[in-house]
Design a protein around this motif. Structure first.
Motif, short mmCIF file in Angstrom:
data_model
loop_
_atom_site.label_atom_id
_atom_site.label_comp_id
_atom_site.label_asym_id
_atom_site.label_seq_id
_atom_site.Cartn_x
_atom_site.Cartn_y
_atom_site.Cartn_z
N GLY A 4 0.97 -1.27 0.09
CA GLY A 4 -0.02 -0.04 -0.07
C GLY A 4 0.74 1.17 0.05
N LYS A 5 2.12 1.21 -0.31
CA LYS A 5 3.05 2.42 -0.28
C LYS A 5 2.84 2.94 -1.70
CE LYS A 5 5.97 0.51 3.14
NZ LYS A 5 7.34 0.33 3.77
N ASN A 6 2.78 4.40 -1.77
CA ASN A 6 2.68 4.93 -3.20
C ASN A 6 3.55 6.28 -3.27
OD1 ASN A 6 1.03 6.51 -1.77
ND2 ASN A 6 -0.91 5.68 -2.94
N SER A 7 4.16 6.66 -2.12
CA SER A 7 4.89 8.02 -2.43
C SER A 7 6.53 7.75 -2.17
CB SER A 7 4.52 8.94 -1.24
OG SER A 7 4.84 8.59 -0.14
N VAL A 35 5.40 0.94 -16.07
CA VAL A 35 4.83 -0.02 -15.27
C VAL A 35 4.08 0.91 -14.08
CG1 VAL A 35 5.46 -1.74 -13.33
CG2 VAL A 35 6.73 -1.71 -15.71
N ILE A 36 4.30 2.02 -13.95
CA ILE A 36 3.93 2.97 -13.22
C ILE A 36 3.46 4.26 -13.85
CG2 ILE A 36 4.82 1.89 -10.93
CD1 ILE A 36 6.76 4.27 -10.85
N SER A 37 2.65 5.05 -13.13
CA SER A 37 2.26 6.31 -13.31
C SER A 37 2.74 7.48 -12.09
CB SER A 37 0.88 6.47 -13.94
OG SER A 37 0.04 6.22 -13.11
N LYS A 38 2.71 8.71 -12.41
CA LYS A 38 2.84 9.47 -11.49
C LYS A 38 1.94 10.70 -11.59
CE LYS A 38 6.79 12.66 -10.57
NZ LYS A 38 8.21 13.10 -11.11
N ILE A 39 1.18 10.87 -10.28
CA ILE A 39 0.39 11.90 -10.53
C ILE A 39 0.71 12.85 -9.14
CG2 ILE A 39 -1.58 10.49 -11.45
CD1 ILE A 39 -2.91 10.37 -8.68
N THR A 40 0.20 14.25 -9.04
CA THR A 40 0.34 14.84 -7.89
C THR A 40 -0.86 14.49 -6.72
OG1 THR A 40 0.92 16.65 -9.46
CG2 THR A 40 0.03 17.32 -7.21
N SER A 41 -0.32 14.51 -5.63
CA SER A 41 -0.95 13.85 -4.49
C SER A 41 -2.48 14.89 -4.38
CB SER A 41 -0.20 13.86 -3.29
OG SER A 41 -0.87 13.88 -2.29
N PRO A 42 -3.45 14.30 -4.19
CA PRO A 42 -4.70 15.20 -4.00
C PRO A 42 -4.52 15.97 -2.92
CG PRO A 42 -5.22 12.69 -4.17
CD PRO A 42 -3.72 12.83 -4.15
N LYS A 43 -3.85 15.36 -1.60
CA LYS A 43 -3.82 15.96 -0.47
C LYS A 43 -2.72 16.88 -0.13
CE LYS A 43 -5.70 11.80 1.76
NZ LYS A 43 -5.40 10.79 2.64
N ASN A 44 -1.69 16.90 -1.15
CA ASN A 44 -0.45 17.72 -1.08
C ASN A 44 0.01 18.14 -2.60
OD1 ASN A 44 1.90 19.08 -0.66
ND2 ASN A 44 2.57 17.56 1.06
N LYS A 47 3.59 17.10 -3.47
CA LYS A 47 4.12 15.57 -3.49
C LYS A 47 3.52 14.70 -4.74
CE LYS A 47 3.31 12.03 0.01
NZ LYS A 47 2.65 11.71 1.25
N PHE A 48 4.22 13.74 -4.92
CA PHE A 48 3.78 12.99 -6.18
C PHE A 48 3.30 11.53 -5.50
CE2 PHE A 48 6.55 15.76 -8.43
CZ PHE A 48 5.51 16.50 -9.30
N ILE A 49 2.37 10.88 -6.10
CA ILE A 49 1.96 9.51 -5.93
C ILE A 49 2.31 8.50 -7.10
CG2 ILE A 49 -0.26 8.21 -5.41
CD1 ILE A 49 0.68 9.98 -3.21
N TYR A 50 2.97 7.65 -6.62
CA TYR A 50 3.12 6.66 -8.01
C TYR A 50 2.24 5.35 -7.78
CZ TYR A 50 7.46 9.15 -8.10
OH TYR A 50 8.48 9.97 -8.08
N LEU A 51 1.49 5.11 -8.89
CA LEU A 51 0.52 4.14 -9.02
C LEU A 51 0.92 3.18 -10.20
CD1 LEU A 51 -2.47 6.66 -9.05
CD2 LEU A 51 -1.69 5.09 -7.21
N LEU A 52 0.36 1.97 -9.93
CA LEU A 52 0.81 0.83 -11.07
C LEU A 52 -0.25 1.09 -12.25
CD1 LEU A 52 0.88 -2.28 -8.70
CD2 LEU A 52 2.56 -1.47 -10.28
N THR A 53 0.25 1.06 -13.43
CA THR A 53 -0.57 0.99 -14.69
C THR A 53 -1.36 -0.19 -14.85
OG1 THR A 53 1.13 0.46 -15.79
CG2 THR A 53 0.90 2.56 -15.69
#
Length: 116
Positions: A4-7, A35-44, A47-53
């Motif tokens: 469940g880690k993504n930052s 393999v992953i994508s990078k988005i701006t954190s909705p909370k900060n 900060k970026f969030i990395y998510l599996l594609t």
């Protein structure tokens, strides 16, 4: 995938003690390979969030096999509840993991523009 880690900071705080430079290199490789994508954190916004594609989520069965194999030689390794689910019904466990990852990704990426 399983923890469940993504930052960046969450990855950095993992037991593996990976250096910032190596982590940056590996994240960039996974981004470039899709393999992953990078988005701006909705909370900060800083900060970026990395998510599996979908490509990354398709790797779940492979990673489950590696996790299962490793637990035979290191009984203290791996998340116990996940290993138990895999031993009970591997196909169901894989489907549940993939569905959870897709759901988490989709809820975080709604109304977001993906950053690469």
């Amino acid at each position: 995938m399983f923890n469940g880690k993504n930052s960046f900071l969450e990855f950095r705080a993992s037991d593996e003690k990976i250096s910032s430079a190596v982590l940056t290199e590996k994240l960039n490789l996974l981004l470039n390979e899709g393999v992953i994508s990078k988005i701006t954190s909705p909370k900060n916004a800083s900060k970026f969030i990395y998510l599996l594609t979908d490509k990354g989520i398709e790797m779940v069965p492979l990673m489950v096999e590696i996790l299962s194999w490793g637990s035979r030689y290191n009984p203290d390794g791996g998340p116990k509840s996940l290993l138990y689910s895999i031993k009970r019904n591997k196909t169901k466990a894989i489907t549940e993991i993939q569905d959870k990852l897709r759901s988490q990704r989709d809820s975080l990426t709604e109304n977001q523009t993906t950053t690469v």
